[in-house]
Scaffold this motif. Structure first.
Motif, PDB file in Angstrom:
ATOM      1  N   THR A  11      -9.922 -13.361 -38.395  1.00 22.95           N
ATOM      2  CA  THR A  11      -9.620 -14.038 -39.657  1.00 22.95           C
ATOM      3  C   THR A  11      -8.116 -14.239 -39.692  1.00 22.95           C
ATOM      4  O   THR A  11      -7.356 -13.297 -39.457  1.00 22.95           O
ATOM      5  CB  THR A  11     -10.081 -13.198 -40.866  1.00 22.95           C
ATOM      6  N   ILE A  12      -7.701 -15.476 -39.955  1.00 22.72           N
ATOM      7  CA  ILE A  12      -6.267 -15.793 -39.989  1.00 22.72           C
ATOM      8  C   ILE A  12      -5.930 -16.488 -41.303  1.00 22.72           C
ATOM      9  O   ILE A  12      -6.796 -17.060 -41.962  1.00 22.72           O
ATOM     10  CB  ILE A  12      -5.838 -16.662 -38.784  1.00 22.72           C
ATOM     11  N   GLN A  13      -4.652 -16.436 -41.677  1.00 21.21           N
ATOM     12  CA  GLN A  13      -4.164 -17.018 -42.925  1.00 21.21           C
ATOM     13  C   GLN A  13      -3.280 -18.220 -42.624  1.00 21.21           C
ATOM     14  O   GLN A  13      -2.444 -18.175 -41.725  1.00 21.21           O
ATOM     15  CB  GLN A  13      -3.335 -15.992 -43.707  1.00 21.21           C
ATOM     16  N   LEU A  14      -3.469 -19.275 -43.405  1.00 23.73           N
ATOM     17  CA  LEU A  14      -2.560 -20.413 -43.319  1.00 23.73           C
ATOM     18  C   LEU A  14      -1.208 -20.011 -43.891  1.00 23.73           C
ATOM     19  O   LEU A  14      -1.134 -19.205 -44.818  1.00 23.73           O
ATOM     20  CB  LEU A  14      -3.105 -21.602 -44.107  1.00 23.73           C
ATOM     21  N   ASN A  19      -0.451 -24.301 -42.031  1.00 22.59           N
ATOM     22  CA  ASN A  19      -0.729 -24.197 -40.600  1.00 22.59           C
ATOM     23  C   ASN A  19      -0.973 -22.749 -40.199  1.00 22.59           C
ATOM     24  O   ASN A  19      -0.460 -21.828 -40.826  1.00 22.59           O
ATOM     25  CB  ASN A  19       0.448 -24.743 -39.778  1.00 22.59           C
ATOM     26  N   ALA A  20      -1.744 -22.574 -39.125  1.00 22.55           N
ATOM     27  CA  ALA A  20      -1.969 -21.250 -38.544  1.00 22.55           C
ATOM     28  C   ALA A  20      -2.304 -21.440 -37.074  1.00 22.55           C
ATOM     29  O   ALA A  20      -2.757 -22.513 -36.654  1.00 22.55           O
ATOM     30  CB  ALA A  20      -3.105 -20.522 -39.250  1.00 22.55           C
ATOM     31  N   SER A  21      -2.065 -20.400 -36.293  1.00 22.48           N
ATOM     32  CA  SER A  21      -2.418 -20.472 -34.879  1.00 22.48           C
ATOM     33  C   SER A  21      -2.873 -19.103 -34.394  1.00 22.48           C
ATOM     34  O   SER A  21      -2.601 -18.082 -35.028  1.00 22.48           O
ATOM     35  CB  SER A  21      -1.225 -20.964 -34.047  1.00 22.48           C
ATOM     36  N   ILE A  22      -3.587 -19.123 -33.285  1.00 24.54           N
ATOM     37  CA  ILE A  22      -4.055 -17.898 -32.649  1.00 24.54           C
ATOM     38  C   ILE A  22      -3.650 -17.931 -31.186  1.00 24.54           C
ATOM     39  O   ILE A  22      -3.340 -18.989 -30.636  1.00 24.54           O
ATOM     40  CB  ILE A  22      -5.592 -17.734 -32.756  1.00 24.54           C
ATOM     41  N   THR A  23      -3.670 -16.759 -30.576  1.00 24.62           N
ATOM     42  CA  THR A  23      -3.450 -16.664 -29.130  1.00 24.62           C
ATOM     43  C   THR A  23      -4.750 -16.210 -28.476  1.00 24.62           C
ATOM     44  O   THR A  23      -5.640 -15.666 -29.143  1.00 24.62           O
ATOM     45  CB  THR A  23      -2.340 -15.645 -28.812  1.00 24.62           C
ATOM     46  N   ALA A  24      -4.839 -16.414 -27.183  1.00 27.54           N
ATOM     47  CA  ALA A  24      -6.020 -15.963 -26.444  1.00 27.54           C
ATOM     48  C   ALA A  24      -6.173 -14.452 -26.556  1.00 27.54           C
ATOM     49  O   ALA A  24      -7.296 -13.936 -26.635  1.00 27.54           O
ATOM     50  CB  ALA A  24      -5.912 -16.392 -24.984  1.00 27.54           C
ATOM     51  N   ALA A  25      -5.061 -13.729 -26.604  1.00 22.02           N
ATOM     52  CA  ALA A  25      -5.110 -12.263 -26.692  1.00 22.02           C
ATOM     53  C   ALA A  25      -5.788 -11.801 -27.980  1.00 22.02           C
ATOM     54  O   ALA A  25      -6.422 -10.739 -27.993  1.00 22.02           O
ATOM     55  CB  ALA A  25      -3.702 -11.689 -26.603  1.00 22.02           C
ATOM     56  N   ASP A  41      -7.375 -18.448 -21.789  1.00 18.05           N
ATOM     57  CA  ASP A  41      -6.970 -19.483 -22.734  1.00 18.05           C
ATOM     58  C   ASP A  41      -7.987 -19.573 -23.868  1.00 18.05           C
ATOM     59  O   ASP A  41      -9.164 -19.238 -23.678  1.00 18.05           O
ATOM     60  CB  ASP A  41      -6.879 -20.848 -22.032  1.00 18.05           C
ATOM     61  N   VAL A  42      -7.525 -20.056 -25.021  1.00 19.54           N
ATOM     62  CA  VAL A  42      -8.422 -20.269 -26.164  1.00 19.54           C
ATOM     63  C   VAL A  42      -8.228 -21.685 -26.681  1.00 19.54           C
ATOM     64  O   VAL A  42      -7.111 -22.217 -26.690  1.00 19.54           O
ATOM     65  CB  VAL A  42      -8.187 -19.226 -27.288  1.00 19.54           C
ATOM     66  N   SER A  43      -9.340 -22.298 -27.097  1.00 15.64           N
ATOM     67  CA  SER A  43      -9.278 -23.650 -27.638  1.00 15.64           C
ATOM     68  C   SER A  43     -10.349 -23.809 -28.714  1.00 15.64           C
ATOM     69  O   SER A  43     -11.485 -23.390 -28.497  1.00 15.64           O
ATOM     70  CB  SER A  43      -9.513 -24.666 -26.522  1.00 15.64           C
ATOM     71  N   PRO A  44      -9.991 -24.388 -29.857  1.00 15.92           N
ATOM     72  CA  PRO A  44      -8.643 -24.742 -30.292  1.00 15.92           C
ATOM     73  C   PRO A  44      -7.840 -23.497 -30.657  1.00 15.92           C
ATOM     74  O   PRO A  44      -8.407 -22.441 -30.911  1.00 15.92           O
ATOM     75  CB  PRO A  44      -8.882 -25.617 -31.517  1.00 15.92           C
ATOM     76  N   THR A  58     -13.414 -21.380 -28.217  1.00 17.05           N
ATOM     77  CA  THR A  58     -13.906 -21.006 -26.896  1.00 17.05           C
ATOM     78  C   THR A  58     -12.799 -20.300 -26.121  1.00 17.05           C
ATOM     79  O   THR A  58     -11.695 -20.840 -25.982  1.00 17.05           O
ATOM     80  CB  THR A  58     -14.378 -22.245 -26.114  1.00 17.05           C
ATOM     81  N   LEU A  59     -13.112 -19.113 -25.634  1.00 17.79           N
ATOM     82  CA  LEU A  59     -12.201 -18.347 -24.784  1.00 17.79           C
ATOM     83  C   LEU A  59     -12.599 -18.641 -23.336  1.00 17.79           C
ATOM     84  O   LEU A  59     -13.766 -18.491 -22.972  1.00 17.79           O
ATOM     85  CB  LEU A  59     -12.319 -16.853 -25.074  1.00 17.79           C
ATOM     86  N   THR A  60     -11.638 -19.078 -22.536  1.00 15.74           N
ATOM     87  CA  THR A  60     -11.891 -19.388 -21.130  1.00 15.74           C
ATOM     88  C   THR A  60     -11.130 -18.391 -20.275  1.00 15.74           C
ATOM     89  O   THR A  60      -9.903 -18.293 -20.365  1.00 15.74           O
ATOM     90  CB  THR A  60     -11.443 -20.826 -20.789  1.00 15.74           C
TER      91      THR A  60
END
Length: 173
Positions: A11-14, A19-25, A41-44, A58-60
């Protein structure tokens, strides 16, 4: 042998800009491979006001031999940032009936929110002759995700309508 991709939900906050972003970690939950992992990698990975709610990512996972495995996770995007309520003073002229209404546009001085404004209300907003003078009113601004903010404005109520003089002819002795 393909790596084993293991995901976890987040769960992330704008932010105030929407705007908000995540990392693959943040999504990786212990992915492994017998010969080592080359990349994850993660997308989006970026989100805006349009993404408030549940989103599938999706985590690749790619191992050192070029084998690939994926898994999906849910990223819940939340907007908990209150809108910016901005007020200005206003002078309200009563009409010929002695009443007047203050509308949000009358006292709003550029209220804004990155995710958009849903409603603006003024309380109190109705005045009559008994309310001539200065009053403090409250502007409540609600954004598209239910967050609210308020500001106060001074409304000066004026009665500038001249009275109607009605004359009768009379005869005196």
């Amino acid at each position: 042998t393909a790596p084993i991709a293991v995901c976890q939900n987040q769960t992330i906050q704008l932010d105030a800009a929407g705007n908000a972003s995540i990392t693959a970690a943040q999504i990786d939950n212990g992915s492994t491979d017998n010969c080592g992992i080359a990349s994850i990698d993660v997308s989006p990975s970026t989100f805006t006001c349009a993404n408030v709610g549940a989103n599938t990512v999706t985590l690749t996972v790619t191992d050192n031999s070029g084998n690939v495995s994926t898994c999906n996770a849910t990223v819940t995007v939340e907007d908990n940032v209150n809108p910016a309520a901005e007020c200005k003073a206003y002078t309200l002229q009563l009409d010929a009936s002695g009443v007047g209404t203050v509308f949000p546009d009358d006292i709003d001085n550029g209220s804004n929110d990155a995710c958009g404004i849903a409603t603006r209300t003024v309380t109190p907003n109705q005045f009559d002759c008994s309310g001539v003078g200065q009053h403090v009113v409250t502007l409540t601004v609600t954004d598209n995700n239910g967050n609210t903010s308020q500001c106060q404005s001074t409304v000066t109520v004026e009665d500038n309508v001249a009275p109607n003089a009605i004359c009768n002819d009379i005869t005196i002795q």
